[in-house]
Design a protein around this motif. Sequence first.
Motif, PDB file in Angstrom:
ATOM      1  N   ALA A  76     -12.844  31.994  -0.125  1.00  0.00           N
ATOM      2  CA  ALA A  76     -11.630  31.509   0.540  1.00  0.00           C
ATOM      3  C   ALA A  76     -11.949  30.565   1.697  1.00  0.00           C
ATOM      4  N   ASP A  77     -13.138  30.675   2.280  1.00  0.00           N
ATOM      5  CA  ASP A  77     -13.518  29.738   3.343  1.00  0.00           C
ATOM      6  C   ASP A  77     -13.576  28.309   2.812  1.00  0.00           C
ATOM      7  N   TYR A  78     -14.079  28.145   1.597  1.00  0.00           N
ATOM      8  CA  TYR A  78     -14.114  26.812   0.984  1.00  0.00           C
ATOM      9  C   TYR A  78     -12.696  26.282   0.769  1.00  0.00           C
ATOM     10  N   PHE A  79     -11.811  27.161   0.344  1.00  0.00           N
ATOM     11  CA  PHE A  79     -10.425  26.750   0.098  1.00  0.00           C
ATOM     12  C   PHE A  79      -9.779  26.289   1.401  1.00  0.00           C
ATOM     13  N   SER A  80      -9.976  27.077   2.428  1.00  0.00           N
ATOM     14  CA  SER A  80      -9.417  26.754   3.733  1.00  0.00           C
ATOM     15  C   SER A  80     -10.019  25.457   4.277  1.00  0.00           C
ATOM     16  N   ASN A  81     -11.337  25.304   4.133  1.00  0.00           N
ATOM     17  CA  ASN A  81     -12.005  24.083   4.595  1.00  0.00           C
ATOM     18  C   ASN A  81     -11.469  22.861   3.853  1.00  0.00           C
ATOM     19  N   PHE A  82     -11.255  23.021   2.547  1.00  0.00           N
ATOM     20  CA  PHE A  82     -10.710  21.923   1.750  1.00  0.00           C
ATOM     21  C   PHE A  82      -9.316  21.544   2.243  1.00  0.00           C
ATOM     22  N   ALA A  83      -8.455  22.533   2.431  1.00  0.00           N
ATOM     23  CA  ALA A  83      -7.089  22.268   2.902  1.00  0.00           C
ATOM     24  C   ALA A  83      -7.111  21.559   4.258  1.00  0.00           C
ATOM     25  N   ASP A  84      -7.964  22.028   5.158  1.00  0.00           N
ATOM     26  CA  ASP A  84      -8.050  21.420   6.495  1.00  0.00           C
ATOM     27  C   ASP A  84      -8.577  19.987   6.429  1.00  0.00           C
ATOM     28  N   LEU A  85      -9.662  19.800   5.684  1.00  0.00           N
ATOM     29  CA  LEU A  85     -10.269  18.476   5.596  1.00  0.00           C
ATOM     30  C   LEU A  85      -9.332  17.480   4.919  1.00  0.00           C
ATOM     31  N   LEU A  86      -8.672  17.914   3.858  1.00  0.00           N
ATOM     32  CA  LEU A  86      -7.745  17.033   3.165  1.00  0.00           C
ATOM     33  C   LEU A  86      -6.599  16.618   4.086  1.00  0.00           C
ATOM     34  N   ILE A 104       0.828  -1.224   0.000  1.00  0.00           N
ATOM     35  CA  ILE A 104       0.000   0.000   0.000  1.00  0.00           C
ATOM     36  C   ILE A 104       0.857   1.267   0.000  1.00  0.00           C
ATOM     37  N   VAL A 105       2.141   1.089  -0.167  1.00  0.00           N
ATOM     38  CA  VAL A 105       3.047   2.235  -0.135  1.00  0.00           C
ATOM     39  C   VAL A 105       2.756   3.228  -1.271  1.00  0.00           C
ATOM     40  N   LEU A 106       2.243   2.758  -2.415  1.00  0.00           N
ATOM     41  CA  LEU A 106       1.925   3.673  -3.513  1.00  0.00           C
ATOM     42  C   LEU A 106       0.883   4.701  -3.085  1.00  0.00           C
ATOM     43  N   LEU A 107      -0.131   4.246  -2.364  1.00  0.00           N
ATOM     44  CA  LEU A 107      -1.153   5.176  -1.882  1.00  0.00           C
ATOM     45  C   LEU A 107      -0.578   6.096  -0.816  1.00  0.00           C
ATOM     46  N   SER A 108       0.283   5.559   0.003  1.00  0.00           N
ATOM     47  CA  SER A 108       0.907   6.361   1.050  1.00  0.00           C
ATOM     48  C   SER A 108       1.773   7.470   0.452  1.00  0.00           C
ATOM     49  N   LYS A 109       2.484   7.161  -0.632  1.00  0.00           N
ATOM     50  CA  LYS A 109       3.310   8.179  -1.287  1.00  0.00           C
ATOM     51  C   LYS A 109       2.453   9.309  -1.855  1.00  0.00           C
ATOM     52  N   ASP A 110       1.260   8.979  -2.340  1.00  0.00           N
ATOM     53  CA  ASP A 110       0.341  10.015  -2.837  1.00  0.00           C
ATOM     54  C   ASP A 110       0.044  11.045  -1.755  1.00  0.00           C
ATOM     55  N   HIS A 111       0.006  10.581  -0.525  1.00  0.00           N
ATOM     56  CA  HIS A 111      -0.375  11.465   0.577  1.00  0.00           C
ATOM     57  C   HIS A 111       0.587  12.631   0.738  1.00  0.00           C
ATOM     58  N   HIS A 112       1.830  12.421   0.392  1.00  0.00           N
ATOM     59  CA  HIS A 112       2.789  13.531   0.442  1.00  0.00           C
ATOM     60  C   HIS A 112       2.285  14.700  -0.416  1.00  0.00           C
ATOM     61  N   PHE A 113       1.815  14.371  -1.611  1.00  0.00           N
ATOM     62  CA  PHE A 113       1.337  15.411  -2.520  1.00  0.00           C
ATOM     63  C   PHE A 113       0.050  16.055  -2.009  1.00  0.00           C
ATOM     64  N   GLY A 114      -0.784  15.276  -1.336  1.00  0.00           N
ATOM     65  CA  GLY A 114      -1.996  15.835  -0.745  1.00  0.00           C
ATOM     66  C   GLY A 114      -1.680  16.815   0.375  1.00  0.00           C
ATOM     67  N   LEU A 115      -0.714  16.466   1.213  1.00  0.00           N
ATOM     68  CA  LEU A 115      -0.309  17.386   2.289  1.00  0.00           C
ATOM     69  C   LEU A 115       0.322  18.647   1.704  1.00  0.00           C
ATOM     70  N   LEU A 116       1.090  18.469   0.660  1.00  0.00           N
ATOM     71  CA  LEU A 116       1.686  19.614  -0.016  1.00  0.00           C
ATOM     72  C   LEU A 116       0.604  20.506  -0.626  1.00  0.00           C
ATOM     73  N   CYS A 117      -0.421  19.901  -1.189  1.00  0.00           N
ATOM     74  CA  CYS A 117      -1.554  20.649  -1.734  1.00  0.00           C
ATOM     75  C   CYS A 117      -2.178  21.520  -0.649  1.00  0.00           C
ATOM     76  N   SER A 118      -2.443  20.942   0.509  1.00  0.00           N
ATOM     77  CA  SER A 118      -3.031  21.697   1.622  1.00  0.00           C
ATOM     78  C   SER A 118      -2.135  22.868   2.015  1.00  0.00           C
ATOM     79  N   TRP A 119      -0.839  22.610   2.087  1.00  0.00           N
ATOM     80  CA  TRP A 119       0.119  23.665   2.449  1.00  0.00           C
ATOM     81  C   TRP A 119       0.090  24.795   1.416  1.00  0.00           C
ATOM     82  N   LYS A 120       0.087  24.434   0.136  1.00  0.00           N
ATOM     83  CA  LYS A 120       0.087  25.440  -0.930  1.00  0.00           C
ATOM     84  C   LYS A 120      -1.169  26.316  -0.852  1.00  0.00           C
TER      85      LYS A 120
END
Length: 150
Positions: A92-102, A7-23
């Motif tokens: 921007a509230d939607y953007f922030s909510n998305f980043a937090d939820l993700l 399941i490491v392939l899915l786990s590696k995807d998560h790095h990009f998801g966290l980066l998305c939230s940060w961006k």
Amino acid sequence: MKRNENIVLLSKDHHFGLLCSWKIRQGIKKETEGYRIRKYILYFWKNHLEEHFKEEEQVLFPYLKDEYSFRIQSEHTQIKTLILQIENSENADYFSNFADLLEQHIRFEERSWFPHLEEKLDADILNTIGKKLSHIHSEEKDDYPDEFWK
């Protein structure tokens, strides 16, 4: 944390998801135009997250029907609903909510759901999961051209 190789392939995807939230958070902090952040979120959804969700739902969900998978499914639904709201708004509230939820969703998967799967599923099932993922999973790339977060 060492992740099961299947399941490491899915786990590696998560790095990009966290980066998305940060961006997204950086873009909001820098008061970037809403349309630019919105465009990035929709890009990330269509090019990364939507497929990641499908892979989890098609490959992992069939093996365990429990409170963990129900929570993941609920969070996927919440994120999909939020994407529909973002498609129609630059709030921007939607953007922030998305980043937090993700971010919360990814952290739950990494800290709770994946270890739960590794504990509950036997080696044969994990190997089957790994084979399925290796056939359908494509490697993530972080190549979005508009670096609005800088």
